[in-house]
Motif scaffolding. Structure first.
Motif, mmCIF file in Angstrom:
data_model
loop_
_atom_site.group_PDB
_atom_site.id
_atom_site.type_symbol
_atom_site.label_atom_id
_atom_site.label_comp_id
_atom_site.label_asym_id
_atom_site.label_seq_id
_atom_site.Cartn_x
_atom_site.Cartn_y
_atom_site.Cartn_z
ATOM 1 N N TYR A 86 0.868 -1.182 0.000
ATOM 2 C CA TYR A 86 0.000 0.000 0.000
ATOM 3 C C TYR A 86 0.903 1.229 0.000
ATOM 4 O O TYR A 86 1.839 1.313 0.814
ATOM 5 C CB TYR A 86 -0.908 -0.036 1.236
ATOM 6 C CG TYR A 86 -1.895 1.092 1.274
ATOM 7 C CD1 TYR A 86 -2.886 1.195 0.305
ATOM 8 C CD2 TYR A 86 -1.816 2.079 2.256
ATOM 9 C CE1 TYR A 86 -3.789 2.245 0.322
ATOM 10 C CE2 TYR A 86 -2.714 3.127 2.277
ATOM 11 C CZ TYR A 86 -3.700 3.217 1.302
ATOM 12 O OH TYR A 86 -4.574 4.267 1.323
ATOM 13 N N PRO A 87 0.638 2.181 -0.913
ATOM 14 C CA PRO A 87 1.580 3.294 -1.089
ATOM 15 C C PRO A 87 1.833 4.147 0.158
ATOM 16 O O PRO A 87 2.857 4.791 0.264
ATOM 17 C CB PRO A 87 0.934 4.135 -2.192
ATOM 18 C CG PRO A 87 -0.244 3.405 -2.670
ATOM 19 C CD PRO A 87 -0.479 2.204 -1.851
ATOM 20 N N LEU A 88 0.927 4.112 1.108
ATOM 21 C CA LEU A 88 1.129 4.880 2.338
ATOM 22 C C LEU A 88 2.357 4.406 3.113
ATOM 23 O O LEU A 88 3.049 5.183 3.756
ATOM 24 C CB LEU A 88 -0.133 4.748 3.213
ATOM 25 C CG LEU A 88 -0.106 5.433 4.581
ATOM 26 C CD1 LEU A 88 -0.147 6.951 4.431
ATOM 27 C CD2 LEU A 88 -1.280 4.971 5.426
ATOM 28 N N PHE A 89 2.596 3.072 3.023
ATOM 29 C CA PHE A 89 3.694 2.496 3.821
ATOM 30 C C PHE A 89 5.027 2.642 3.110
ATOM 31 O O PHE A 89 5.148 2.293 1.940
ATOM 32 C CB PHE A 89 3.483 0.992 4.044
ATOM 33 C CG PHE A 89 2.157 0.615 4.635
ATOM 34 C CD1 PHE A 89 1.592 1.379 5.641
ATOM 35 C CD2 PHE A 89 1.487 -0.517 4.188
ATOM 36 C CE1 PHE A 89 0.372 1.023 6.187
ATOM 37 C CE2 PHE A 89 0.270 -0.880 4.734
ATOM 38 C CZ PHE A 89 -0.287 -0.110 5.736
ATOM 39 N N GLN A 90 6.019 3.082 3.885
ATOM 40 C CA GLN A 90 7.374 3.048 3.324
ATOM 41 C C GLN A 90 7.897 1.603 3.409
ATOM 42 O O GLN A 90 8.599 1.127 2.532
ATOM 43 C CB GLN A 90 8.266 3.989 4.118
ATOM 44 C CG GLN A 90 9.585 4.231 3.432
ATOM 45 C CD GLN A 90 10.454 5.213 4.205
ATOM 46 O OE1 GLN A 90 10.048 5.747 5.235
ATOM 47 N NE2 GLN A 90 11.642 5.442 3.701
#
Ligand code: GMT
Length: 382
Positions: A64-68
């Protein structure tokens, strides 16, 4: 053991020793009829999941793009819990504490809510303690999850000592050394490839690792450089890793390019091992040194550093020699002592093989089975 156990095994899928130990252990238990469920991000390197009683569950980490960074421990806890419930696993055995012991603890807590007790066995393998685990960014969570495991094992006395020195451990740590299947190293097998690497008058020196800094590949090259100045010899390097460029540079500096061959990642290591006369393992740190034991199983003596558990595996003056970390002159001197004539080399080869037999899976695996039986016996009723 007559009762069939249903066991979850969590490991890393790469060629690292912890994944190999977990895979060999699981495959052997499956052969005895136990049901073994492997959990890993991809199929472990040596796992043959076509064998009966073996199940493989891929830990898929949702991007998920939120997570680095993707929450691997969360995904592992989830799938472990689902599979443990669905297949009624008797216990889970995690290899490498980070973050496997932590994830298993949360699975245990989730299942407890449903009235299910899932015993967790954690095997400490080395860098999960000595390198990564002791780092302040992980330390307290690693300590917590080790203390929360129902059973904790360590692959050497040295690693047990390190664990007790680094962390505040309230659990008993049981030493179960790594093991080897000597049947995979029968003398008549794989004799073909010696002539692919060297002429009959040359000695073959071998190094196998993931070429990380801790393996001190520069010492392998420097030691070999001194050896080849005295006797005709070749160096074979198996494995891939970040330090390869350092090695390449040094090989060029010494002008020994024609005597060194890098094979990269090798699937069938047995054939290469059987061609070798000497194994070099000058590591900075090594909780056990499974690669050294694999060499011994192929009757190859070892010159190693005296780091960590290596001295428990490679017996100085018997199966090879152990030298202070970084002392390449001594490593070269000791290597030449082993390689000087066939009679001496053969005596070292025989003793190396005898040591591998002492660490045969037949002698070690019952120790894990005893822990499993005890864990199941102490399980809380559902
Ligand atoms: O080397 C690592 O970073 C991890 C680990 C692995 O997964 O291969 O290696 C450790 O576990 C092996 C299996 O128990 C031991 O044989 C290695 O000595 C140990 N590596 C270190 O301690 C550096």
């Amino acid at each position: 053991m007559s009762t069939i156990m249903k066991i979850g095994i969590v490991c890393y899928p790469t060629f690292g020793g912890s994944g190999i130990v977990a895979t060999e252990l699981g495959m052997d238990l499956a052969e005895q009829g136990h049901h073994i469920h492997f959990f890993s991000t991809s199929l472990p390197a040596r796992l043959d999941n076509k064998l009966p009683n073996i199940f493989f569950h891929r830990v898929a980490v949702e991007n998920y793009p939120l997570f680095q960074y993707q929450p691997y421990a969360l995904a592992l806890s989830t799938i472990l819990g689902e599979v443990a419930e669905r297949y009624q696993l008797d216990l889970v055995h995690v290899h490498y504490a980070i973050p496997h012991a932590y994830a298993a603890y949360f699975t245990k807590m989730m299942l407890r809510e449903k009235g299910i007790d899932l015993p967790v066995i954690t095997t400490l393998h080395g860098t999960d303690i000595t390198l990564v685990g002791k780092h302040p960014v992980y330390k307290s969570a690693v300590e917590f999850s080790i203390n929360q495991s129902d059973y904790v094992t360590s692959v050497s006395e040295s690693l047990k000592r390190d664990t007790l020195n680094i962390f505040d451990i309230k659990k008993d740590i049981i030493v179960v050394p790594n093991f080897i299947d000597n049947e995979q190293y029968l003398p008549e097998d794989n004799l073909c490839c010696r002539e692919n690497f060297a002429s009959p008058n040359e000695r073959i020196v071998l190094h196998v690792s993931n070429l990380r800094k801790v393996k001190r590949i520069e010492d392998v090259i420097a030691t070999f450089n001194l050896i080849q100045k005295e006797i005709p010899a070749r160096l074979i390097i198996c494995g891939e890793g970040p330090e390869w460029e350092v090695a390449e540079q040094l090989i060029e500096e010494f002008g020994i390019e024609d005597k060194v061959k890098s094979l990269g990642m090798v699937n069938d290591l047995h054939a290469v091992l059987r061609a070798a006369d000497l194994f070099l393992l000058p590591s900075e740190q090594e909780s056990f040194g499974l690669a050294a034991l694999e060499a011994m199983a192929a009757s190859v003596p070892v010159v190693s550093s005296d780091a960590g558990g290596l001295v428990e595996v490679n017996i100085d003056g018997v199966t090879g020699f152990t030298c202070p970390i970084g002392d390449v002159e001594m490593m070269a001197k000791k290597s030449l002592e082993i390689l000087k004539d066939d009679a001496t080399l053969n005596a070292f080869k025989e003793r190396a093989k005898a040591q591998a037999i002492a660490f045969d899976k037949k002698n070690i695996l019952p120790q894990y089975e005893k822990i499993y039986a005890e864990a199941i016996q102490n399980k809380l009723p559902s």
